[in-house]
Design an enzyme around this catalytic site. Structure first.
Site, short mmCIF file in Angstrom:
data_model
loop_
_atom_site.label_atom_id
_atom_site.label_comp_id
_atom_site.label_asym_id
_atom_site.label_seq_id
_atom_site.Cartn_x
_atom_site.Cartn_y
_atom_site.Cartn_z
N LYS A 56 0.80 -1.23 0.00
CA LYS A 56 0.00 0.00 0.00
C LYS A 56 0.83 1.28 0.00
O LYS A 56 0.29 2.36 -0.23
CB LYS A 56 -0.96 -0.02 1.19
CG LYS A 56 -2.12 -0.96 0.98
CD LYS A 56 -2.94 -0.47 -0.19
CE LYS A 56 -4.16 -1.33 -0.40
NZ LYS A 56 -5.03 -0.76 -1.42
N1 PMP Z 1 -3.74 -7.69 1.88
C1 PMP Z 1 -3.63 -6.71 2.79
C2 PMP Z 1 -3.03 -7.04 4.11
C3 PMP Z 1 -4.08 -5.42 2.49
O1 PMP Z 1 -3.97 -4.45 3.40
C4 PMP Z 1 -4.66 -5.17 1.24
C5 PMP Z 1 -5.16 -3.80 0.92
N2 PMP Z 1 -6.48 -3.57 1.38
C6 PMP Z 1 -4.79 -6.22 0.32
C7 PMP Z 1 -4.29 -7.46 0.67
C8 PMP Z 1 -5.51 -6.08 -1.01
O2 PMP Z 1 -4.93 -5.19 -1.90
P1 PMP Z 1 -5.82 -4.29 -2.86
O3 PMP Z 1 -6.51 -3.27 -1.99
O4 PMP Z 1 -4.85 -3.68 -3.78
O5 PMP Z 1 -6.82 -5.16 -3.54
#
Ligand code: PMP
Length: 322
Positions: A56
């Protein structure tokens, strides 16, 4: 009077100017023991190696840079976001270095480690009710909207803002293509906001002339694969739509398929990653790797699967030591 803008010191080779320059270029490692014998290589992209500890950091930087450039985020104005953690940590890190105070509205379901990290980065934490429906003024998104309106703040809208998948399209996808020498055949990623899978997946499909297959990993209890909604145990992924928001950042044309992974399989993969590969990762990495191993069972030795590991075990030490 001392000048506030001292001339920049000379650049030194191999020295980053700030941690913002350390975002991205994360390593990929082969799962030597977990990859099936005689079958495909299963690789993991270690996004926990970003300075804020997760994938992120990438969208956080892009979201802020975009908003500063468009004027949506005024100098010194607060950044306000509702998040389960990693986006908040990324925004808090970026906010620290770009002069913006950061307010994080959370639903009370965040790991104690993530809460501590947010505090250490100087974010202001506000707790809201994650069980409140989309039209309820007490739900985290509504609370974040209200705070932003009251304080002249900017909402990053990570679920809908194209700068989120844009960061993965510009950076994560090209890195994976380069690091595998174009040999990747399958991308596996969990789906939270959809930013990772939509941006990385779109790039890899385009650059490979649609040879790379994109597979989403959906946690049990989430409705991304069309099943019933329930309690989602894996942090950071899944949706309980229609009782929560559907992210515009999930481009449903990108994944070829979405596999739902039971909690037991995700946590079993997480334990095997630790025991057999010495990789201490977060639960959503277990989810992605479980989906990758399921996929691997039907593929051959020339296939190369890359699973995205969004973060590491350091964000979940309390939960994982139980
Ligand atoms: N795993 C974790 C621990 C996350 O914080 C996130 C982000 N919400 C994701 C997976 C999924 O990523 P995305 O938001 O890009 O789909």
């Amino acid at each position: 009077m001392a000048s506030t803008s001292a001339p920049a010191p000379p650049a030194l080779p191999g020295v980053a100017d700030s941690v913002l320059d350390l975002i991205g270029e994360t390593p990929i490692v082969r799962l030597r023991r977990l990859s099936p014998a005689g079958g495909p290589q299963v690789l993991v992209k270690l996004e926990g190696r970003n300075p804020g500890g997760s994938a992120k950091d990438r969208p956080a930087l892009s979201l802020v840079q975009d908003a500063e450039a468009s004027g949506a985020l005024a100098p010194d104005a607060p950044i306000v976001e509702s998040t389960s953690g990693n986006t908040g940590i990324g925004l808090a890190l970026v906010g620290r270095l770009t002069g913006h105070p950061v307010v994080i509205v959370h639903g009370g379901a965040m790991s104690p480690e993530k809460l501590t990290l947010l505090r250490l980065y100087g974010a202001e934490l506000v707790e809201a009710d994650w069980l409140a429906g989309p039209d309820d003024p007490g739900n985290p998104r509504a609370v974040a909207d209200r705070i932003a309106a009251e304080r002249g703040g900017w909402r990053s809208h990570q679920y809908d803002n194209p700068a989120n998948p844009g960061a993965h399209y510009r950076f994560t996808g090209p890195e994976i293509w380069r690091q595998t020498g174009g040999a990747i055949t399958h991308l596996v990623a969990g789906i939270g906001t959809g930013g990772t899978i939509s941006g990385t997946g779109r790039y890899l499909r385009e650059v490979s002339h649609d040879r790379v297959r994109v597979v989403g990993a959906n946690p049990a209890g989430s409705t991304y694969a069309g099943g019933p909604s329930g309690t989602i145990r894996v942090e950071g992924v899944g949706t309980t739509w229609p009782s929560s928001h559907w992210p515009r950042n999930l481009d449903t044309a990108v994944p070829h398929e979405i596999r739902t992974i039971p909690d037991e399989a995700a946590f079993a993969a997480l334990r095997r990653l630790a025991e057999e590969e010495a990789l201490l990762l977060g639960p959503s990495s277990g989810l992605a790797v479980a989906a990758a191993l399921e996929l691997a069972a039907g593929l051959g030795p020339h296939d190369v699967i890359v699973a995205v590991s969004p973060d590491s075990a350091t964000n979940y030490l309390t939960e994982l030591s139980r």
